[in-house]
Design an enzyme around this catalytic site. Structure first.
Site, PDB file in Angstrom:
ATOM      1  NE  ARG A  80      41.411  28.852  45.465  1.00  0.00           N
ATOM      2  CZ  ARG A  80      40.199  29.433  45.384  1.00  0.00           C
ATOM      3  NH1 ARG A  80      39.743  30.147  46.390  1.00  0.00           N
ATOM      4  NH2 ARG A  80      39.456  29.299  44.310  1.00  0.00           N
TER       5      ARG A  80
ATOM      6  NE  ARG B  62      31.511  24.553  42.452  1.00  0.00           N
ATOM      7  CZ  ARG B  62      32.033  25.773  42.567  1.00  0.00           C
ATOM      8  NH1 ARG B  62      33.321  25.903  42.733  1.00  0.00           N
ATOM      9  NH2 ARG B  62      31.261  26.832  42.524  1.00  0.00           N
TER      10      ARG B  62
ATOM     11  CB  CYS C  35      39.930  28.921  38.404  1.00  0.00           C
ATOM     12  SG  CYS C  35      38.119  28.878  38.386  1.00  0.00           S
TER      13      CYS C  35
ATOM     14  CG  ASP D 286      28.000  25.082  42.020  1.00  0.00           C
ATOM     15  OD1 ASP D 286      28.506  23.957  42.046  1.00  0.00           O
ATOM     16  OD2 ASP D 286      28.614  26.133  42.254  1.00  0.00           O
TER      17      ASP D 286
ATOM     18  CB  SER E 228      37.679  30.399  49.756  1.00  0.00           C
ATOM     19  OG  SER E 228      36.413  30.189  49.161  1.00  0.00           O
TER      20      SER E 228
ATOM     21  CE  LYS F  36      35.210  26.115  46.799  1.00  0.00           C
ATOM     22  NZ  LYS F  36      36.249  26.774  45.975  1.00  0.00           N
TER      23      LYS F  36
HETATM   24 ZN   LIG Z   1      37.501  28.728  36.283  1.00  0.00          ZN
END
Ligand SMILES: [Zn+2]
Length: 422
Positions: free
Chosen positions: A247, A336, A265, A334, A358, A363
Site C-alpha cells: 500500500r 499530492r 485512512c 488535491d 489501494s 496512484k
Molecule cells: Zn483521512
C-alpha cells in the site's frame, strides 16, 4: 571570514551562496546524477557547517532544518556540529538495483542515501560533512487492529512475522527527499527554469540559488519525507516471483493517529498491514510506503477548513459537492501529485506489485506508468468504512476510484450525506 559564535548567531556577516564562485569555489565535490559508479556520481553534501563543501540547494531533514536553526539561535546546538555516524549503518542492505542507474526513474531520492557511511567513507574521512538521507532499521509494531485480527482468527502467530505478544516484526526505512531538478521538471512536463522559478517564488524567496545557481542541480526541499514498513525480507521486494502486497499511503494525522471517522485512512492502512502480514506469512513480502503529505499535501488547517465548509453548506455534507468544497478553499482538489511517488518503489527494486491495497486511480496510474506491473487491486472492505466517511468514498468512486461495485450517478451522489457539526 570567521563563523559567528554559537552564542551570538547573528553576529558577523551572513554568507550568501547566491552568486557563483562563493558556494562551490573550493572543496565542493561534483554531483553527476544517474552515474553508475557512486564515486563518479558523488555524495550529496547539504551541510550548513562548511559552505565551501555544499553541492546542493537547501539543507537536510526538510522542514526540520528550521528547528535546527532555532536550536542554533537559542545556543543549544553548536553551529557546525557534525554527526557521529558510528553504528548507524543500515540493518539491511538495499540494492544497488538497475533502476538506480536510470536518472529519469530516480529523481526525488538519492539511491546512495542509505549507504554513505560505507560508499563515501573516504570522503567522510577527508572531512566532508556527508549525511545519510535514508536510514534502515528494525522494529516491532503493536496495533490494536492486528490484535483484533488475531482474536477473530483472521491472522495467526507464526513466531517470525507475527509474534506471541501480537507484535509484527518489520524493517523500517526513513527516506528524505533529494530532488534532481532536471528530472523533477521532466516528470511534471515543465521546463527546469519554470520549476526553479515557481519553487523560488512560492517559498517566499527562501532559496535564491534556485534562480541564481543553475549549476546546482540538486535541491533538498523543506517537505516531509517517506517511511517504509516492510514485512518479511526487504530483499524479496526486488524479486517479481515473490508475491508482494503493498500500500502507498498518504499521511492523514486525524484518522491515522487519532481515529477521526470522516475518512477511511486508518481503517484502510490497518487493513493493508493485515494483508501485508498475511502475505509475508504465506512466503511473500509486504510493504507500506507512508508519505508525509498531510491533507492531500494541503496541510491540516486547509483540511479542517474544508470539513467546516462541507458540513455548513446548504443541504449539509454530501458526496456530490465533496471535491468542490476542497477546490473552493484550496484552489485545487488535491496537491499530492503522485508523479514522484514511484521513485521509492524503484529504489527498492520493485518490478511487480501482485496485490496493491489501494483504490486510488492516481496512484495506480503513477505506478504502472513508471513501468511497475500491478496485479490485483484490493479495495477496503465495506465493513471498515466509517458511516461519516461514505461521503468521501462515494465521491472518489464517482471520480474514478477503483471499485468492484457500481459507480454512483450524480443523483445518487447527492443522496450520500455526512454528519452535521453538532
Ligand atoms: Zn483521512
Amino acid at each position: 571570514m570567521e563563523s559567528p559564535s554559537p552564542a551570538s548567531p547573528t553576529a558577523g556577516h551572513i554568507r550568501l551562496t547566491s552568486h557563483p564562485g562563493q558556494g562551490t569555489a573550493t572543496g565542493a565535490l561534483a554531483l553527476n546524477w544517474g552515474a553508475a559508479d557512486p564515486q563518479v556520481r558523488g555524495p550529496v553534501v547539504g551541510t550548513t557547517a562548511n559552505r565551501s563543501q555544499r553541492n546542493v540547494i537547501g539543507t537536510h531533514s526538510g522542514s526540520y532544518g528550521v528547528y535546527r536553526a532555532l536550536a542554533v539561535a537559542a545556543g543549544n546546538l553548536v553551529r557546525g556540529h557534525r554527526a557521529d555516524l558510528t553504528n548507524t549503518a543500515p540493518t539491511d542492505i538495499v540494492g544497488p538495483y538497475p533502476q538506480w542507474l536510470d536518472a529519469r526513474k530516480m529523481v526525488s531520492i538519492d539511491p546512495w542515501g542509505a549507504s554513505v557511511q560505507s560508499v563515501f567513507a573516504e570522503q567522510l574521512a577527508m572531512g566532508y560533512d556527508i549525511r545519510p538521507t535514508i536510514a534502515v532499521t528494525k522494529a516491532h509494531i503493536h496495533l490494536p487492529e492486528i490484535k483484533q485480527a488475531l482474536a477473530f482468527q483472521r491472522l495467526a502467530v507464526d513466531g517470525r512475522v507475527l509474534l506471541e505478544d501480537a507484535s509484527a516484526t518489520v524493517t523500517k526505512v526513513a527516506v528524505e527527499p533529494v530532488w534532481w531538478l532536471p528530472g523533477v521538471a521532466a516528470r511534471f512536463k515543465v521546463s527546469e527554469a519554470e520549476l526553479r522559478r515557481a519553487l523560488f517564488e512560492e517559498t517566499g524567496g527562501m532559496y535564491p540559488e534556485l534562480v541564481t545557481r543553475s549549476d546546482l542541480e540538486v535541491f533538498l526541499p523543506p517537505i516531509g519525507g517517506q517511511t517504509l514498513y516492510v514485512f518479511g525480507d526487504i530483499r524479496d521486494l526486488a524479486d517479481p516471483k515473490v508475491t508482494l502486497t503493498a500500500r502507498v499511503h498518504d499521511e492523514c494525522n486525524g484518522s491515522d493517529v487519532f481515529g477521526s471517522d470522516i475518512c477511511t485512512c486508518r481503517p484502510y492502512l490497518t487493513h493493508a498491514i493485515e494483508e501485508c502480514i498475511r502475505g509475508a506469512q504465506a512466503g511473500g513480502v509486504g510493504l507500506i510506503a507512508y508519505s508525509r503529505k498531510e491533507g492531500r499535501a494541503l496541510g491540516e488547517v486547509t483540511k479542517f477548513l474544508v470539513y467546516n465548509a462541507r458540513k455548513r453548506q446548504l443541504g449539509g455534507d454530501s458526496a456530490d459537492k465533496y471535491f468542490l468544497r476542497t477546490e473552493c478553499v484550496a484552489g485545487v482538489q488535491d496537491m499530492r501529485f503522485q508523479e514522484l511517488m514511484p521513485d521509492v518503489l524503484h529504489w527498492l527494486g520493485i518490478r511487480k506489485i501482485h496485490r496493491l491495497v489501494s483504490m486510488s486511480n492516481d496512484k495506480y496510474d503513477a505506478i504502472t506508468g513508471s513501468g511497475i506491473e500491478v496485479g490485483e487491486r484490493v479495495p477496503i472492505p465495506d465493513a471498515l468504512i466509517p458511516a461519516d466517511a461514505k461521503v468521501e468514498m462515494e465521491a472518489k468512486i464517482a471520480a474514478g476510484y477503483f471499485t468492484e461495485g457500481l459507480v454512483p450517478t450524480d443523483v445518487e451522489l447527492a443522496l450520500v450525506k455526512g454528519r452535521g457539526l453538532e
